[in-house]
Design a protein around this motif. Sequence first.
Motif, PDB file in Angstrom:
ATOM      1  N   PRO A 122       0.738  -1.132  -0.371  1.00 46.74           N
ATOM      2  CA  PRO A 122      -0.140   0.430  -0.112  1.00 46.74           C
ATOM      3  C   PRO A 122       1.221   1.190   0.161  1.00 46.74           C
ATOM      4  O   PRO A 122       1.622   1.420   1.077  1.00 46.74           O
ATOM      5  N   TYR A 123       0.356   2.541  -0.924  1.00 47.73           N
ATOM      6  CA  TYR A 123       1.358   3.235  -0.546  1.00 47.73           C
ATOM      7  C   TYR A 123       0.525   5.054  -0.777  1.00 47.73           C
ATOM      8  O   TYR A 123      -1.164   4.676  -1.037  1.00 47.73           O
ATOM      9  N   LYS A 124       0.786   5.843  -0.141  1.00 49.66           N
ATOM     10  CA  LYS A 124       0.551   7.027  -1.105  1.00 49.66           C
ATOM     11  C   LYS A 124       1.375   8.354  -1.473  1.00 49.66           C
ATOM     12  O   LYS A 124       3.097   8.568  -1.841  1.00 49.66           O
ATOM     13  N   PHE A 125       0.900   8.967  -2.658  1.00 51.82           N
ATOM     14  CA  PHE A 125       2.406   9.523  -3.968  1.00 51.82           C
ATOM     15  C   PHE A 125       1.750  10.350  -3.037  1.00 51.82           C
ATOM     16  O   PHE A 125       0.732  11.521  -3.001  1.00 51.82           O
ATOM     17  N   TYR A 126       2.718  12.280  -3.222  1.00 53.44           N
ATOM     18  CA  TYR A 126       2.456  13.356  -3.049  1.00 53.44           C
ATOM     19  C   TYR A 126       3.872  13.644  -4.143  1.00 53.44           C
ATOM     20  O   TYR A 126       4.878  13.050  -4.734  1.00 53.44           O
ATOM     21  N   PHE A 127       3.082  15.333  -4.842  1.00 54.05           N
ATOM     22  CA  PHE A 127       3.694  15.510  -6.161  1.00 54.05           C
ATOM     23  C   PHE A 127       4.302  17.570  -5.295  1.00 54.05           C
ATOM     24  O   PHE A 127       2.995  17.559  -4.706  1.00 54.05           O
ATOM     25  N   ASP A 128       4.900  17.584  -5.438  1.00 53.63           N
ATOM     26  CA  ASP A 128       5.422  19.480  -4.755  1.00 53.63           C
ATOM     27  C   ASP A 128       4.717  18.922  -3.351  1.00 53.63           C
ATOM     28  O   ASP A 128       3.613  19.819  -3.167  1.00 53.63           O
ATOM     29  N   GLY A 129       4.956  18.057  -2.782  1.00 54.38           N
ATOM     30  CA  GLY A 129       4.697  18.150  -1.389  1.00 54.38           C
ATOM     31  C   GLY A 129       3.282  18.153  -1.469  1.00 54.38           C
ATOM     32  O   GLY A 129       3.044  17.762   0.071  1.00 54.38           O
ATOM     33  N   ASN A 130       2.307  17.538  -1.852  1.00 60.69           N
ATOM     34  CA  ASN A 130       0.449  17.525  -1.922  1.00 60.69           C
ATOM     35  C   ASN A 130       0.397  15.803  -2.368  1.00 60.69           C
ATOM     36  O   ASN A 130       0.907  15.588  -2.779  1.00 60.69           O
ATOM     37  N   PHE A 131      -0.651  15.551  -1.135  1.00 61.33           N
ATOM     38  CA  PHE A 131      -1.129  14.307  -1.962  1.00 61.33           C
ATOM     39  C   PHE A 131      -1.666  13.926  -2.890  1.00 61.33           C
ATOM     40  O   PHE A 131      -1.956  14.930  -3.441  1.00 61.33           O
ATOM     41  N   SER A 132      -1.035  13.409  -3.669  1.00 61.25           N
ATOM     42  CA  SER A 132      -1.996  13.139  -5.043  1.00 61.25           C
ATOM     43  C   SER A 132      -3.082  12.416  -5.360  1.00 61.25           C
ATOM     44  O   SER A 132      -4.487  12.363  -5.382  1.00 61.25           O
ATOM     45  N   HIS A 133      -2.172  10.865  -5.100  1.00 58.82           N
ATOM     46  CA  HIS A 133      -2.907   9.504  -5.112  1.00 58.82           C
ATOM     47  C   HIS A 133      -2.343   8.379  -4.097  1.00 58.82           C
ATOM     48  O   HIS A 133      -1.454   8.361  -3.451  1.00 58.82           O
ATOM     49  N   CYS A 134      -3.255   7.861  -4.025  1.00 61.99           N
ATOM     50  CA  CYS A 134      -3.230   6.267  -2.739  1.00 61.99           C
ATOM     51  C   CYS A 134      -2.803   5.320  -3.600  1.00 61.99           C
ATOM     52  O   CYS A 134      -3.836   5.389  -4.899  1.00 61.99           O
ATOM     53  N   THR A 194      -3.404   0.100  -7.802  1.00 62.12           N
ATOM     54  CA  THR A 194      -4.198   0.765  -8.070  1.00 62.12           C
ATOM     55  C   THR A 194      -4.049   2.517  -7.566  1.00 62.12           C
ATOM     56  O   THR A 194      -2.955   2.326  -6.988  1.00 62.12           O
ATOM     57  N   ARG A 195      -4.747   3.699  -8.167  1.00 62.75           N
ATOM     58  CA  ARG A 195      -4.794   4.174  -7.899  1.00 62.75           C
ATOM     59  C   ARG A 195      -6.357   5.132  -7.720  1.00 62.75           C
ATOM     60  O   ARG A 195      -7.140   4.890  -8.289  1.00 62.75           O
ATOM     61  N   ARG A 196      -6.311   5.605  -6.708  1.00 63.87           N
ATOM     62  CA  ARG A 196      -7.060   6.112  -5.656  1.00 63.87           C
ATOM     63  C   ARG A 196      -6.972   7.558  -4.940  1.00 63.87           C
ATOM     64  O   ARG A 196      -6.304   7.582  -5.136  1.00 63.87           O
ATOM     65  N   GLN A 197      -7.981   8.706  -4.891  1.00 62.80           N
ATOM     66  CA  GLN A 197      -8.243   9.531  -4.274  1.00 62.80           C
ATOM     67  C   GLN A 197      -8.855   9.325  -2.899  1.00 62.80           C
ATOM     68  O   GLN A 197      -8.466  10.538  -2.042  1.00 62.80           O
ATOM     69  N   ASP A 198      -9.878   8.174  -3.301  1.00 66.12           N
ATOM     70  CA  ASP A 198     -10.458   8.411  -1.197  1.00 66.12           C
ATOM     71  C   ASP A 198      -9.717   7.944  -0.248  1.00 66.12           C
ATOM     72  O   ASP A 198     -10.087   6.693  -0.066  1.00 66.12           O
ATOM     73  N   CYS A 199      -8.619   8.066  -0.612  1.00 68.33           N
ATOM     74  CA  CYS A 199      -7.404   7.729   0.903  1.00 68.33           C
ATOM     75  C   CYS A 199      -7.787   8.757   1.980  1.00 68.33           C
ATOM     76  O   CYS A 199      -8.266   9.611   2.207  1.00 68.33           O
ATOM     77  N   LYS A 200      -7.462   7.957   3.621  1.00 67.18           N
ATOM     78  CA  LYS A 200      -7.527   8.528   4.939  1.00 67.18           C
ATOM     79  C   LYS A 200      -6.588   9.514   4.135  1.00 67.18           C
ATOM     80  O   LYS A 200      -4.771   8.929   4.332  1.00 67.18           O
ATOM     81  N   GLU A 201      -6.387  10.494   4.815  1.00 65.65           N
ATOM     82  CA  GLU A 201      -4.937  10.814   4.774  1.00 65.65           C
ATOM     83  C   GLU A 201      -4.229  11.492   6.028  1.00 65.65           C
ATOM     84  O   GLU A 201      -5.250  11.746   6.820  1.00 65.65           O
TER      85      GLU A 201
END
Length: 137
Positions: free
Chosen positions: A96-108, A130-137
Amino acid sequence: MSKPQTSETDNVKATIEHFFEGFHKQDSTVVLKTVHSDIKMQSIGKNKKGQTVLTHGNFEDFLNSIVSIPKEKTFKEELLSYNIQIDGDMAHVWTPYKFYFDGNFSHCGVNSFQLFKDNEQWKIIYLIDTRRQDCKE
């Protein structure tokens, strides 16, 4: 004093860690050391209409896209855990992962790696995520 023996699980995990080391450094030479020459890539996500789609990726295009990210831009794929399963010369790694671009959450999502042991070296032969936006930050 003898050096502790490295387990196959440690070797598989090291391959994934080395892959991401090259990924974050934008170093295709490092990444290429971790993958088989015939690697397959796919991704599951939503299209603009909100429908779930399976896309097939070209590994060379993937590498080129990573290397071409401008140096002033930052990106990080934060792996949250590793679930490693091994049977003989085949391994599966679920990360499982979380992806950040320029310090901002992008997707998980989740990466699913398939590896095989080629000449005593674990190589990634298949990567689907998988690429989703419905992640718990």
